[in-house]
Write an enzyme that holds these catalytic residues in place. Structure first.
Site, PDB file in Angstrom:
ATOM      1  N   GLU A 276      -0.739  -0.290  -1.813  1.00 52.54           N
ATOM      2  CA  GLU A 276      -1.509   0.860  -1.787  1.00 52.54           C
ATOM      3  C   GLU A 276      -2.507   0.685  -3.100  1.00 52.54           C
ATOM      4  OE1 GLU A 276      -0.244   5.477  -2.069  1.00 52.54           O
ATOM      5  OE2 GLU A 276       1.253   3.949  -1.498  1.00 52.54           O
TER       6      GLU A 276
ATOM      7  N   LYS B 259       5.000   2.135  -9.820  1.00 53.17           N
ATOM      8  CA  LYS B 259       3.563   2.315 -10.328  1.00 53.17           C
ATOM      9  C   LYS B 259       3.527   3.544 -10.776  1.00 53.17           C
ATOM     10  CE  LYS B 259       1.918   0.780  -6.480  1.00 53.17           C
ATOM     11  NZ  LYS B 259       1.017   0.535  -5.263  1.00 53.17           N
TER      12      LYS B 259
ATOM     13  N   ARG C  57      13.986  -5.568  -3.029  1.00 47.75           N
ATOM     14  CA  ARG C  57      12.702  -5.156  -4.081  1.00 47.75           C
ATOM     15  C   ARG C  57      13.297  -6.089  -5.197  1.00 47.75           C
ATOM     16  NH1 ARG C  57       9.814  -0.701  -3.168  1.00 47.75           N
ATOM     17  NH2 ARG C  57       8.747  -0.691  -4.979  1.00 47.75           N
TER      18      ARG C  57
HETATM   19  P1  ATP Z   1       5.881   0.923  -6.277  1.00 49.12           P
HETATM   20  O1  ATP Z   1       7.084   1.509  -6.090  1.00 49.12           O
HETATM   21  O2  ATP Z   1       5.916   0.106  -7.462  1.00 49.12           O
HETATM   22  O3  ATP Z   1       4.972   2.200  -6.608  1.00 49.12           O
HETATM   23  P2  ATP Z   1       4.911   0.392  -3.873  1.00 49.12           P
HETATM   24  O4  ATP Z   1       5.942  -0.178  -2.837  1.00 49.12           O
HETATM   25  O5  ATP Z   1       4.602   1.523  -3.308  1.00 49.12           O
HETATM   26  O6  ATP Z   1       5.455  -0.055  -5.255  1.00 49.12           O
HETATM   27  P3  ATP Z   1       2.636  -0.997  -2.536  1.00 49.12           P
HETATM   28  O7  ATP Z   1       1.343  -0.874  -3.209  1.00 49.12           O
HETATM   29  O8  ATP Z   1       3.082  -0.076  -1.362  1.00 49.12           O
HETATM   30  O9  ATP Z   1       3.649  -0.334  -3.782  1.00 49.12           O
HETATM   31  O10 ATP Z   1       3.141  -2.298  -2.278  1.00 49.12           O
HETATM   32  C1  ATP Z   1       2.739  -3.466  -1.454  1.00 49.12           C
HETATM   33  C2  ATP Z   1       3.819  -4.392  -1.027  1.00 49.12           C
HETATM   34  O11 ATP Z   1       4.529  -4.889  -2.137  1.00 49.12           O
HETATM   35  C3  ATP Z   1       4.856  -3.637  -0.112  1.00 49.12           C
HETATM   36  O12 ATP Z   1       4.773  -4.352   1.175  1.00 49.12           O
HETATM   37  C4  ATP Z   1       5.900  -3.591  -0.938  1.00 49.12           C
HETATM   38  O13 ATP Z   1       7.094  -3.353  -0.071  1.00 49.12           O
HETATM   39  C5  ATP Z   1       5.789  -4.840  -1.682  1.00 49.12           C
HETATM   40  N1  ATP Z   1       6.509  -4.510  -3.199  1.00 49.12           N
HETATM   41  C6  ATP Z   1       6.205  -3.472  -4.107  1.00 49.12           C
HETATM   42  N2  ATP Z   1       7.183  -3.439  -5.023  1.00 49.12           N
HETATM   43  C7  ATP Z   1       8.167  -4.494  -4.929  1.00 49.12           C
HETATM   44  C8  ATP Z   1       9.081  -5.075  -5.517  1.00 49.12           C
HETATM   45  N3  ATP Z   1       9.592  -4.477  -6.711  1.00 49.12           N
HETATM   46  N4  ATP Z   1       9.471  -6.227  -5.018  1.00 49.12           N
HETATM   47  C9  ATP Z   1       9.120  -6.733  -4.106  1.00 49.12           C
HETATM   48  N5  ATP Z   1       8.104  -6.339  -3.163  1.00 49.12           N
HETATM   49  C10 ATP Z   1       7.607  -5.130  -3.508  1.00 49.12           C
HETATM   50 MG    MG Z   2       4.065   1.891  -0.983  1.00 45.44          MG
END
Ligand code: ATP
Ligand code: MG
Length: 571
Positions: free
Chosen positions: A36, A272, A262
């Site tokens: 995102e 984030k 994660r």
């Molecule tokens: P955050 O919780 O840090 O805001 P998010 O999941 O909202 O992260 P996205 O931009 O949606 O962030 O993530 C893109 C991809 O990266 C998704 O498929 C998500 O599952 C993966 N991802 C995000 N954070 C992690 C993590 N800590 N470990 C493994 N994969 C991750």
């Molecule tokens: Mg997300």
């Protein structure tokens, strides 16, 4: 280049291999990385990138980069550019397959219209609070909305007017008609579309209705022909909805969602939202602050893409959440830089050492080894003269036991040069502080000469004073004082765990001459101290270095003390 060799096998790779064997993937395995664009990528994203792009590479498949940009209020062009830059920097390539969920807004809207026509979705006009109340709880089933049985025509009509912007935000939503009594809360008529007046960074004000993640994500996967949709564990309970959307929309390609844990890392935060707070509130100097776990921060700190990929391989992919030791990440960068970083001499807290029997104005060129791990990196000449700087902590007037460095009357070797003996200590008359050490040298002991084999207990690094290049060095310590600052028990705010001493700027350092003109991001080992890299704040007049990591390897210690530790800590 990234190697083609498959990483160690994990449960996802096993499932994918079975699907390939069973002919479920058509021609190719096809994955995607779907960030995102509402922040910078962090080391957790690196785990997902290595998994998605790695899997595609190992199976001669494809991996798309897709911006999951269905939430206009938080997204920004700045992040779009940074994310692409980071994925490339990590060593991966999406070819010409850069997509945006917003590319599919019209298609998604048409899918929604079809669901309405088939009686599988309806417009609800309850308020957000009412919808929440009707939803029930984990122990109590929900209640049907009074609008649930609106006729198809009325739903279609309302949806059209929603799209045209004829209702205020929140007046209506489009919901899937599934089961208000389902034990899975996600299936209690989830919202598919909401009205939101916001300027989208790509589609501007074309739209005022936006699809939810649960609707847009499975359909985007399907539109792109994704065979395996890999996401983190919090989406496990959404999988039945993912499958419901694809079945209800009768799509041609039904992607398979698989969840994995994660990555969490000790002494830092990964969300984030929290990273944004740290940046906006000035707790750090920006998204690329070397104390942050963002890829931009790690890069500026001196981490290499190779070290991050190795780390991701070591931690593996599993289905159980846990916290990985920061020490393992540090181990990965030491392991990489040990092989690649040229050794140089730098003195962080200088103390003047004068060799009283060395001729004034005389300069000798000493041969120094660039990397004992790699003879191919050759040697260089380092100037040696009557006055050098040594590290002030390498001298003790009153040395404790086992202190084998310099002290009154003691002998040490100056690396690549001579054995010197301390004959006098000069102090500031006012403060009593040691300001200069006077030594004699033994001309017979030049390194590499026949008589140089005389042994002394300590060897010190140094920089010749007239040749020394001034530099600033930034030393980093963990950003948080607690291993798990995100543990929000007892209303604990993660910011209360911030380490007030995470940045230590040392301004009057000296580095050897060979570092003049060193380029930003170049890494070095400062002998006896650690790995450092040139900060982009450097200019012609001033070199600035970041300490990537010290030489002390606490992970190696952890590994030694626990017999048979499996490096794949996440398995
Ligand atoms: P955050 O919780 O840090 O805001 P998010 O999941 O909202 O992260 P996205 O931009 O949606 O962030 O993530 C893109 C991809 O990266 C998704 O498929 C998500 O599952 C993966 N991802 C995000 N954070 C992690 C993590 N800590 N470990 C493994 N994969 C991750
Ligand atoms: Mg997300």
């Amino acid at each position: 280049m990234v190697s083609d060799s498959p990483s160690s096998t994990d449960f996802i790779r096993t499932i994918v291999a079975q699907d390939v064997k069973a002919g479920k993937c058509g021609e190719k395995v096809h994955t995607r990385f779907p960030p995102e664009p509402n922040g910078y990528l962090h080391i957790g994203h690196a785990k997902s990138i290595c998994l998605n792009f790695g899997l595609a590479r190992e199976t001669q498949g494809l991996c798309n980069l897709r911006f999951d940009d269905t939430n206009p209020s938080t997204e920004d062009e700045e992040y779009i550019a940074a994310i692409q830059d980071d994925v490339r920097w990590l060593g991966f390539d999406w070819g010409n397959r850069l997509y945006h969920a917003s590319d599919y807004f019209e298609q998604l809207y048409q899918f929604a219209v079809r669901l309405i026509q088939q009686g599988k979705a309806y417009i609800d006009s309850l308020t957000a609070d009412e919808i929440r109340a009707y939803r029930g709880t984990l122990t109590h089933p929900g209640k049907d909305s009074p609008y649930r049985n609106r006729p198809v025509e009325e739903n279609l009509n309302l949806f059209t007017h929603m799209r045209r912007g004829e209702f205020p935000d929140g007046a209506h939503v489009l919901r899937a008609k599934i089961d208000m009594a389902s034990p899975n809360m996600n299936l209690r008529d989830p919202t598919l579309y909401r009205i939101r007046r916001a300027v989208h960074y790509r589609t501007g004000t074309t739209w005022c209705v936006y699809p939810t993640y649960d609707f847009a994500h499975p359909l985007s996967d399907s539109i792109e022909g994704i065979t395996h949709s890999l996401c983190t564990l919090e989406f496990e309970d959404h999988r039945p909805l993912y499958d419901w959307v694809l079945n209800a929309c009768e799509v041609m390609c039904h992607s398979r969602q698989i969840e994995f844990a994660r990555l969490n890392l000790s002494y830092t935060v990964m969300s984030k939202r929290k990273l944004l707070q740290l940046v906006n509130e000035g707790h750090v100097r920006g998204w690329d602050d070397p104390r942050l776990p963002t890829l931009k921060g790690l890069r500026r700190r001196g981490y290499t893409p190779e070290s991050i990929r190795s780390f991701c391989e070591w931690i593996g992919v599993a289905k159980r959440d846990g916290i990985v030791e920061m020490a393992l990440l540090e181990h990965a960068i030491r392991d990489d830089l040990n092989r690649r970083a040229p050794r140089v001499m730098a003195v962080l807290r200088p103390l003047r050492l004068v060799i009283v029997n060395f001729p004034e104005g005389h300069v000798e060129e000493m041969d120094a080894v660039n990397n004992p791990e790699d003879a191919g990196m050759g040697t260089r000449k380092v100037p040696f003269s009557r006055e050098v700087y040594i590290e002030s902590e390498d001298f003790r007037e009153d040395p404790p036991k086992k202190f084998f460095r310099l002290a009154p009357g003691r002998e040490v070797r100056l690396r690549y040069a001579y054995i010197v003996q301390c004959v006098k200590v000069v102090k500031d008359e006012q403060t009593g502080e040691v300001i200069e050490i006077q030594c004699t040298y033994d001309p017979q002991t030049r390194s590499g000469s026949l008589q140089s084999s005389r042994k002394v207990k300590g060897t010190l690094h140094w920089v010749s004073a007239p040749h020394a290049v001034p530099a600033e060095v930034r030393l980093y310590h963990p950003l948080f004082q607690e291993a798990n600052p995100s543990d929000e028990k007892n209303g604990h705010d993660f910011r209360s765990a911030l380490n007030p001493n995470s940045l230590d700027i040392v301004t009057s350092c000296y580095v050897e001459q060979s570092l003049i003109g060193a380029k930003p991001f170049a890494w070095y080992q400062f002998e006896r101290q650690g790995y450092f890299c040139v900060d982009p704040d450097s200019n012609e007049n001033k070199l600035v270095f970041n300490r990537t990591v010290s030489l002390r390897d606490s992970w190696a210690k952890i590994e030694k003390s626990t017999k048979n530790v499996d490096k794949n800590v996440d398995k």
